[in-house]
Scaffold this active site. Structure first.
Site, mmCIF file in Angstrom:
data_model
loop_
_atom_site.group_PDB
_atom_site.id
_atom_site.type_symbol
_atom_site.label_atom_id
_atom_site.label_comp_id
_atom_site.label_asym_id
_atom_site.label_seq_id
_atom_site.Cartn_x
_atom_site.Cartn_y
_atom_site.Cartn_z
ATOM 1 N N MET A 92 0.905 -1.123 0.134
ATOM 2 C CA MET A 92 0.113 -0.216 -0.014
ATOM 3 C C MET A 92 0.777 1.387 0.105
ATOM 4 S SD MET A 92 -2.728 -1.611 -0.309
ATOM 5 C CE MET A 92 -4.097 -0.286 -0.038
ATOM 6 N N ARG A 93 2.001 1.188 -0.696
ATOM 7 C CA ARG A 93 2.940 2.395 -0.965
ATOM 8 C C ARG A 93 3.025 2.819 -2.420
ATOM 9 N NH1 ARG A 93 3.454 5.549 3.180
ATOM 10 N NH2 ARG A 93 5.453 6.495 2.296
ATOM 11 N N LEU A 95 5.062 3.728 -5.444
ATOM 12 C CA LEU A 95 6.376 3.717 -5.796
ATOM 13 C C LEU A 95 6.591 4.817 -6.533
ATOM 14 C CD1 LEU A 95 6.858 -0.184 -6.435
ATOM 15 C CD2 LEU A 95 7.541 1.088 -4.229
ATOM 16 N N ASN A 109 1.096 -5.374 -10.283
ATOM 17 C CA ASN A 109 0.402 -5.076 -9.100
ATOM 18 C C ASN A 109 -1.143 -5.781 -9.460
ATOM 19 O OD1 ASN A 109 -0.477 -3.551 -6.954
ATOM 20 N ND2 ASN A 109 -1.769 -2.077 -8.138
ATOM 21 N N HIS A 111 -4.972 -5.294 -8.430
ATOM 22 C CA HIS A 111 -5.703 -3.906 -8.039
ATOM 23 C C HIS A 111 -7.269 -4.196 -7.989
ATOM 24 C CE1 HIS A 111 -7.008 0.084 -7.326
ATOM 25 N NE2 HIS A 111 -7.814 -0.140 -8.320
ATOM 26 N N SER A 138 -8.145 -6.808 -11.177
ATOM 27 C CA SER A 138 -7.229 -6.506 -12.458
ATOM 28 C C SER A 138 -5.719 -6.725 -11.969
ATOM 29 C CB SER A 138 -6.930 -5.118 -13.121
ATOM 30 O OG SER A 138 -8.583 -4.852 -13.022
ATOM 31 N N GLU A 145 2.364 5.890 -13.799
ATOM 32 C CA GLU A 145 1.045 6.465 -13.573
ATOM 33 C C GLU A 145 0.088 5.364 -12.627
ATOM 34 O OE1 GLU A 145 -1.389 8.571 -16.846
ATOM 35 O OE2 GLU A 145 0.425 7.775 -17.744
ATOM 36 N N ASP A 147 -1.808 3.148 -11.093
ATOM 37 C CA ASP A 147 -2.834 2.009 -11.382
ATOM 38 C C ASP A 147 -3.299 1.941 -12.883
ATOM 39 O OD1 ASP A 147 -3.340 0.831 -8.781
ATOM 40 O OD2 ASP A 147 -4.956 2.438 -8.421
ATOM 41 N N GLU A 176 -8.845 -13.344 -6.782
ATOM 42 C CA GLU A 176 -7.309 -12.808 -6.463
ATOM 43 C C GLU A 176 -6.465 -14.074 -6.429
ATOM 44 O OE1 GLU A 176 -6.446 -9.756 -3.844
ATOM 45 O OE2 GLU A 176 -7.702 -8.314 -4.901
HETATM 46 C C1 GAR Z 1 -5.899 -7.293 -2.084
HETATM 47 O O1 GAR Z 1 -7.051 -7.498 -1.986
HETATM 48 C C2 GAR Z 1 -5.474 -6.347 -3.020
HETATM 49 O O2 GAR Z 1 -6.459 -6.217 -4.251
HETATM 50 C C3 GAR Z 1 -5.337 -5.066 -2.537
HETATM 51 O O3 GAR Z 1 -4.982 -5.354 -1.124
HETATM 52 C C4 GAR Z 1 -5.352 -6.666 -0.946
HETATM 53 C C5 GAR Z 1 -4.196 -7.532 -0.220
HETATM 54 O O4 GAR Z 1 -4.637 -8.555 0.460
HETATM 55 N N1 GAR Z 1 -4.376 -3.894 -3.256
HETATM 56 C C6 GAR Z 1 -5.175 -2.994 -3.202
HETATM 57 O O5 GAR Z 1 -5.816 -2.355 -2.956
HETATM 58 C C7 GAR Z 1 -3.708 -1.945 -4.054
HETATM 59 N N2 GAR Z 1 -4.393 -0.720 -4.329
HETATM 60 P P1 GAR Z 1 -3.849 -9.345 1.096
HETATM 61 O O6 GAR Z 1 -2.849 -8.760 1.857
HETATM 62 O O7 GAR Z 1 -4.466 -10.483 1.768
HETATM 63 O O8 GAR Z 1 -3.042 -10.319 -0.256
#
Ligand code: GAR
Length: 215
Positions: A92-93, A95, A109, A111, A138, A145, A147, A176
């Site tokens: 959640m940073r 880059l 990534n 998303h 996705s 830029e 996402d 996911e």
């Molecule tokens: C995931 O659902 C991913 O889509 C989201 O963080 C979650 C991490 O889950 N990513 C974002 O929101 C990126 N902008 P996890 O730690 O259980 O893998």
């Protein structure tokens, strides 16, 4: 074929990391996670890595006076490890562009939306507020830029009338946990090739993203 060397960057729970670990252990991915790096010292994903004897490190943004210095420390660690692919799994940073350029087209990534829709944060709430009938996940190549890099695969699910954020989260996670294993399997088998100027999938130019099959 050489094993795909993977670095996973996390900030929290690491359930996506777990899905990748499981897919390597089951033989789905011909690869190896050479390190898990978290910017949060208390990320549960670090425990998951430890349990599977995977090198795990913390590079906390809080230890640096600027975003640039944090990025430099991360770049140094990544350069030293020299992975084939860097996977952001709930990292959640944002880059910086110097780091992204240093690993051009080697960072993926995941998303929680059907990109290019709903970039940024709070995608579930925004989709519910807009009365969308579907939402999704996705996997894309990271560019400077946010996402906005080329999308490799998308998985979609329906939003039902009474669905809350937690319902969408659960549906998203289910997809996911199939998606990174699938993409990394393709990469490790040479089905997917991310070149400087094109993405090739099974010998053909990937012109639009792959749709994850519904189960
Ligand atoms: C995931 O659902 C991913 O889509 C989201 O963080 C979650 C991490 O889950 N990513 C974002 O929101 C990126 N902008 P996890 O730690 O259980 O893998």
């Amino acid at each position: 074929m050489k094993k795909l060397s993977i670095i996973v960057l996390i900030s929290g729970n690491g359930s996506n990391l777990q899905s990748i670990i499981d897919a390597i252990e089951s033989g789905q991915i011909n690869g190896q996670i050479t390190a898990v790096i978290s910017n949060q010292a208390d990320a549960y994903g670090l425990e998951r890595a430890k349990k599977h004897n995977i090198d795990q490190r913390v590079i906390s943004h809080k230890d640096f006076t600027s975003r640039e210095n944090f990025d430099l420390a991360l770049t140094e660690a990544l350069t030293h490890l020299d992975p084939d692919i860097i996977v952001l799994a709930g990292f959640m940073r944002v880059l910086g562009s110097a780091l992204i350029q240093a690993f051009d087209r080697r960072i993926l990534n995941i998303h929680p939306s059907l990109l290019p829709n709903y970039k940024g944060l709070n995608t579930f709430q925004r989709a519910i507020d807009n009365q969308e009938s579907e939402h999704g996940v996705s996997i894309h190549i990271v560019t400077s830029e946010l996402d906005n890099g080329p999308v490799i695969v998308r998985g979609r699910y329906s939003i039902l009338t009474d669905d809350k954020i937690s319902d969408l989260q659960a549906k998203g996670h289910q997809l996911e946990h199939r998606m990174y294993p699938q993409v990394l399997q393709w990469l490790s088998q040479g089905d997917l090739k991310i070149n400087a100027d094109a993405i090739m999938f099974q010998g053909k130019l990937l012109e639009s993203s792959i749709e994850l099959e519904n189960r």
